[in-house]
Scaffold this active site. Structure first.
Site, mmCIF file in Angstrom:
data_model
loop_
_atom_site.group_PDB
_atom_site.id
_atom_site.type_symbol
_atom_site.label_atom_id
_atom_site.label_comp_id
_atom_site.label_asym_id
_atom_site.label_seq_id
_atom_site.Cartn_x
_atom_site.Cartn_y
_atom_site.Cartn_z
ATOM 1 N N ARG A 1 14.871 8.379 -7.342
ATOM 2 C CA ARG A 1 15.890 8.566 -6.320
ATOM 3 C C ARG A 1 17.313 8.417 -6.840
ATOM 4 O O ARG A 1 18.246 8.916 -6.217
ATOM 5 C CB ARG A 1 15.586 7.681 -5.115
ATOM 6 C CG ARG A 1 14.313 8.179 -4.390
ATOM 7 C CD ARG A 1 13.932 7.345 -3.208
ATOM 8 N NE ARG A 1 13.479 6.022 -3.539
ATOM 9 C CZ ARG A 1 12.226 5.691 -3.805
ATOM 10 N NH1 ARG A 1 11.285 6.605 -3.807
ATOM 11 N NH2 ARG A 1 11.910 4.446 -4.075
ATOM 12 N N GLU B 1 6.965 -7.196 -8.398
ATOM 13 C CA GLU B 1 6.189 -8.146 -7.587
ATOM 14 C C GLU B 1 4.695 -8.011 -7.861
ATOM 15 O O GLU B 1 3.952 -8.976 -7.801
ATOM 16 C CB GLU B 1 6.409 -7.878 -6.098
ATOM 17 C CG GLU B 1 7.827 -8.044 -5.618
ATOM 18 C CD GLU B 1 7.955 -7.567 -4.185
ATOM 19 O OE1 GLU B 1 7.251 -8.104 -3.323
ATOM 20 O OE2 GLU B 1 8.748 -6.644 -3.949
#
Length: 187
Positions: A72, A109
């Site tokens: 992006r 994560e």
């Protein structure tokens, strides 16, 4: 720093950018409120305003490299680079770049990931801006900074369209580099 704290408080463009971003609950996993900037790209005025705000900020900072984080960051980076007279360097995921490249691993994560850049894309001493759509933990931006600095670039700042307010306070994660964010995530 948020754009609203940098002279753009009350700027209607920021509200329009916020409203153009779709929120998708529980994507890609339960509890995540995904900030989908693809709907921002469907709104030509909001998309242009996004690029214009970044261009206004970076036009006079003597930046020679705009490095966009896959994927992006590729939506905003080339337009910003062209407008400020800089080159665009894509920072890609593994196995996307042909030829010789350098890699930087980073922790997420849920595991690890890698960013890669072509050897020679950045020259020592060049001033770089890192652009991405969103910052949550800062792991990807930190990897981008390390990658560019290994090539000898001076990273001037990182910029994102959306960012959580806690990241502003956590700039130590970004190796002391400034972070400029247009809007907060919507809920």
């Amino acid at each position: 720093m948020f754009a609203s704290e940098d002279g753009l408080k009350g700027d209607p463009r920021l509200q329009a950018i916020t409203e153009a971003i779709r929120v998708v609950p529980d994507f890609p996993k339960p509890g995540i409120m995904f900030q989908d900037i693809t709907t921002l790209l469907l709104d030509p005025k909001a998309f242009k305003d996004t690029v214009d705000i970044f261009v206004d900020r970076y036009r006079d900072m003597d930046i020679s490299v705009v490095a966009g984080v896959e994927a992006r960051g590729f939506f905003f980076g080339p337009s910003i680079a062209l407008a400020i007279g800089a080159k665009f360097v894509p920072l890609r995921k593994p196995r996307k770049l042909p030829g010789e490249k350098i890699s930087e691993y980073y922790v997420l994560e849920y595991g690890t990931d890698v960013l890669e850049m072509h050897v020679g894309a950045v020259q020592p001493g060049e001033r770089a801006l890192v652009i991405d759509d969103l910052v949550a933990t800062g792991g990807t931006l930190s990897a981008a900074i390390r990658l560019l600095e290994r090539a000898g670039a001076e990273v001037v700042e990182c910029a994102c369209v959306v960012g959580v307010p806690e990241m502003i306070k956590g700039s130590r994660i970004l190796n002391g580099k400034s972070l400029y964010i247009l809007v907060e995530p919507r809920q």
